[in-house]
Design an enzyme around this catalytic site. Sequence first.
Site, mmCIF file in Angstrom:
data_model
loop_
_atom_site.group_PDB
_atom_site.id
_atom_site.type_symbol
_atom_site.label_atom_id
_atom_site.label_comp_id
_atom_site.label_asym_id
_atom_site.label_seq_id
_atom_site.Cartn_x
_atom_site.Cartn_y
_atom_site.Cartn_z
ATOM 1 N N GLU A 220 -25.664 -22.360 51.298
ATOM 2 C CA GLU A 220 -27.015 -21.587 52.231
ATOM 3 C C GLU A 220 -27.690 -23.143 52.254
ATOM 4 O OE1 GLU A 220 -27.432 -18.544 52.776
ATOM 5 O OE2 GLU A 220 -25.911 -17.611 51.894
ATOM 6 N N CYS B 90 -36.376 -22.057 53.981
ATOM 7 C CA CYS B 90 -35.242 -22.322 54.659
ATOM 8 C C CYS B 90 -35.293 -21.487 56.135
ATOM 9 C CB CYS B 90 -33.876 -21.721 54.083
ATOM 10 S SG CYS B 90 -33.903 -20.224 53.573
HETATM 11 P P1 NAD Z 1 -31.581 -30.778 47.907
HETATM 12 O O1 NAD Z 1 -30.141 -30.595 48.822
HETATM 13 O O2 NAD Z 1 -32.308 -31.953 47.812
HETATM 14 O O3 NAD Z 1 -31.173 -30.275 46.325
HETATM 15 C C1 NAD Z 1 -30.502 -28.856 46.156
HETATM 16 C C2 NAD Z 1 -29.821 -28.776 44.864
HETATM 17 O O4 NAD Z 1 -28.533 -29.689 44.983
HETATM 18 C C3 NAD Z 1 -30.531 -29.399 43.801
HETATM 19 O O5 NAD Z 1 -30.237 -28.666 42.614
HETATM 20 C C4 NAD Z 1 -29.972 -31.124 43.743
HETATM 21 O O6 NAD Z 1 -30.030 -31.433 42.276
HETATM 22 C C5 NAD Z 1 -28.520 -30.537 43.972
HETATM 23 N N1 NAD Z 1 -27.753 -31.742 44.676
HETATM 24 C C6 NAD Z 1 -28.209 -32.642 45.407
HETATM 25 N N2 NAD Z 1 -27.292 -33.550 45.592
HETATM 26 C C7 NAD Z 1 -26.066 -32.990 45.239
HETATM 27 C C8 NAD Z 1 -24.739 -33.459 45.276
HETATM 28 N N3 NAD Z 1 -24.305 -34.315 46.248
HETATM 29 N N4 NAD Z 1 -23.681 -32.577 44.551
HETATM 30 C C9 NAD Z 1 -24.058 -31.365 44.003
HETATM 31 N N5 NAD Z 1 -25.296 -31.082 43.994
HETATM 32 C C10 NAD Z 1 -26.430 -31.626 44.599
HETATM 33 O O7 NAD Z 1 -32.460 -29.482 48.425
HETATM 34 P P2 NAD Z 1 -33.945 -29.235 48.079
HETATM 35 O O8 NAD Z 1 -34.997 -30.210 48.545
HETATM 36 O O9 NAD Z 1 -34.095 -28.796 46.656
HETATM 37 O O10 NAD Z 1 -34.500 -27.937 48.864
HETATM 38 C C11 NAD Z 1 -34.706 -27.611 50.397
HETATM 39 C C12 NAD Z 1 -33.498 -27.529 51.153
HETATM 40 O O11 NAD Z 1 -32.595 -26.509 50.795
HETATM 41 C C13 NAD Z 1 -33.830 -27.392 52.695
HETATM 42 O O12 NAD Z 1 -32.888 -27.964 53.504
HETATM 43 C C14 NAD Z 1 -33.866 -25.866 52.780
HETATM 44 O O13 NAD Z 1 -33.459 -25.174 54.111
HETATM 45 C C15 NAD Z 1 -32.721 -25.365 51.975
HETATM 46 N N6 NAD Z 1 -32.597 -24.299 51.489
HETATM 47 C C16 NAD Z 1 -31.710 -23.200 52.175
HETATM 48 C C17 NAD Z 1 -31.727 -21.867 51.642
HETATM 49 C C18 NAD Z 1 -30.773 -21.048 52.248
HETATM 50 O O14 NAD Z 1 -30.475 -19.876 52.008
HETATM 51 N N7 NAD Z 1 -30.027 -21.387 53.677
HETATM 52 C C19 NAD Z 1 -32.505 -21.513 50.872
HETATM 53 C C20 NAD Z 1 -33.438 -22.349 50.198
HETATM 54 C C21 NAD Z 1 -33.634 -23.644 50.707
#
Ligand code: NAD
Length: 507
Positions: free
Chosen positions: A260, A294
């Site tokens: 997601e 998102c």
């Molecule tokens: P992020 O990608 O920085 O982090 C999200 C999660 O992933 C965190 O728990 C982080 O520790 C982990 N993470 C980061 N790099 C990783 C890797 N290489 N391997 C495994 N885990 C890793 O995102 P964020 O800043 O917390 O959230 C914002 C983003 O999330 C936006 O792009 C938003 O659109 C998206 N989002 C999407 C949805 C959806 O349902 N489509 C819902 C909420 C947020």
Amino acid sequence: MQSILPLPTQPVKPGTSTGQQFWQSSDKTIDSYSPADGQLIARVHVSTRADYDRVIDTAKAAFLEWRQVPAPRRGEIVRQMGEQFRRYKRELGTLVSYEMGKSLQEGLGEVQEIIDICDFAVGQSRQLYGLSMHSERPAHRMFEQWHPLGVVGIISAFNFPVAVWSWNAMLAWVCGDVCVWKPSEKTPLTALACQQIIGEVLRNNNVPEGVSCLVTGGRDAGEWLANDPRVALVSATGSTRMGKAVAEAVAGRLGKYLLELGGNNAIIVSEHADLDLAIPAIVFGAVGTAGQRCTTTRRLIVQETIYDDVKNRLKNAYAQLRIGSPLDESFHVGPLIDQQAVHNYQLAVNDIRESGGRFVVEPGVVDGLGFESGCYVRPCIAEAENHWAIVQRETFAPILYLLKYTTLDDAIAQQNGVPQGLSSAIFTLNMREAERFLAVSGSDCGIANVNIGTSGAEIGGAFGGEKETGGGRESGSDAWKAYMRRQTNTVNYGTALPLAQGITFEL
Ligand code: NAD
């Protein structure tokens, strides 16, 4: 500002929801600061690799017991969890608002989403249906069953710090899986609060230790889950960059993933739109959660004959926006999550100017609110063009791009002309336009709405998007199938052994 909640004074330890015995080895902590007022609100211990391994082993052992519990009984336990979240809705909603920075109304709304998915999952626990098929062979019965997968790893983003976990966990539990949650390092305290809230239910029902687990940390901990063959499904919510890394790691071991990821959502405003409906939907979609959903509305594609009218109405609406503490319900817009997010907003503003964009509502960092946070920014609107690199990217901030169109085909082409495919909407009272937007040649997104905005999905529908949004579906409809494995069964109750496809094999 004084801290508004009775918050822990000692570093808090994560673990399973029913016990904490795994957590001795790490003294490293994540410091959680509220973007609302800049206060340090908690220090949370970070899981070590050894902690993580113990958690996964415990979860695996718990799965062997949990999968034997009848699904409706698992549903009953999830029902009790829903009751707990009803009981603690105000406290948890306030903590979500304080730790993440979304408005109190949205914080409470997020807890309501947990309650709703609990209700949904309870019903689902009695509906894990497989099909039965007519066999081509006499005296044979053919059917399919759904079995649980095992350990489900949940990696969540900061912007929905608790709801996204529940969308996954509640369904996974009724399906018979066990869950290991790795919340965002920006919102660890809300995750711990959820574990505490359900801990009582798990204990009262003698649920095996390890059915619900939490590991804390940043990217490293997420990578442990992605690379671990003991984790059957990795459900990851976050940026497209993160999703690509997770997909590569999980696919490399032929595991399952559910992604997601980011959106770049547009609303088309036709000359046949009811602007009294459209304007509030656009403003809520663009500035709600300070543009950190998102499903935030990032692009507005407006028919040229009403373009100036829409622009002026939006300028008026934005002039009335009040920016301030998310905990004070008289404000419409709260802070961004941290100062890095403010920096990204400023970089995007520069990029828009360099690309030739013109601000209709000016951007800026907001000071002088009476506290030190430094995370408040002004929602802004820029006239832009869809093909610009900055418009093609998701900037997680309240920046709305104003784009113009002539024909509906042109509008749909612009709407689809980005790498992401999460949410989309059209405002029109013209039935032909609405149906064309929803037809096969219309929106290419996972969500396509008519006369409502891009954000604010309901639990009952499957949630997710296409292209760089990752293709996953969570929550309602048949999203539960992602948490189970399908098995096709054929039973011969006859006295002969006919082979399929008419093959004979004489001995
Ligand atoms: P992020 O990608 O920085 O982090 C999200 C999660 O992933 C965190 O728990 C982080 O520790 C982990 N993470 C980061 N790099 C990783 C890797 N290489 N391997 C495994 N885990 C890793 O995102 P964020 O800043 O917390 O959230 C914002 C983003 O999330 C936006 O792009 C938003 O659109 C998206 N989002 C999407 C949805 C959806 O349902 N489509 C819902 C909420 C947020």
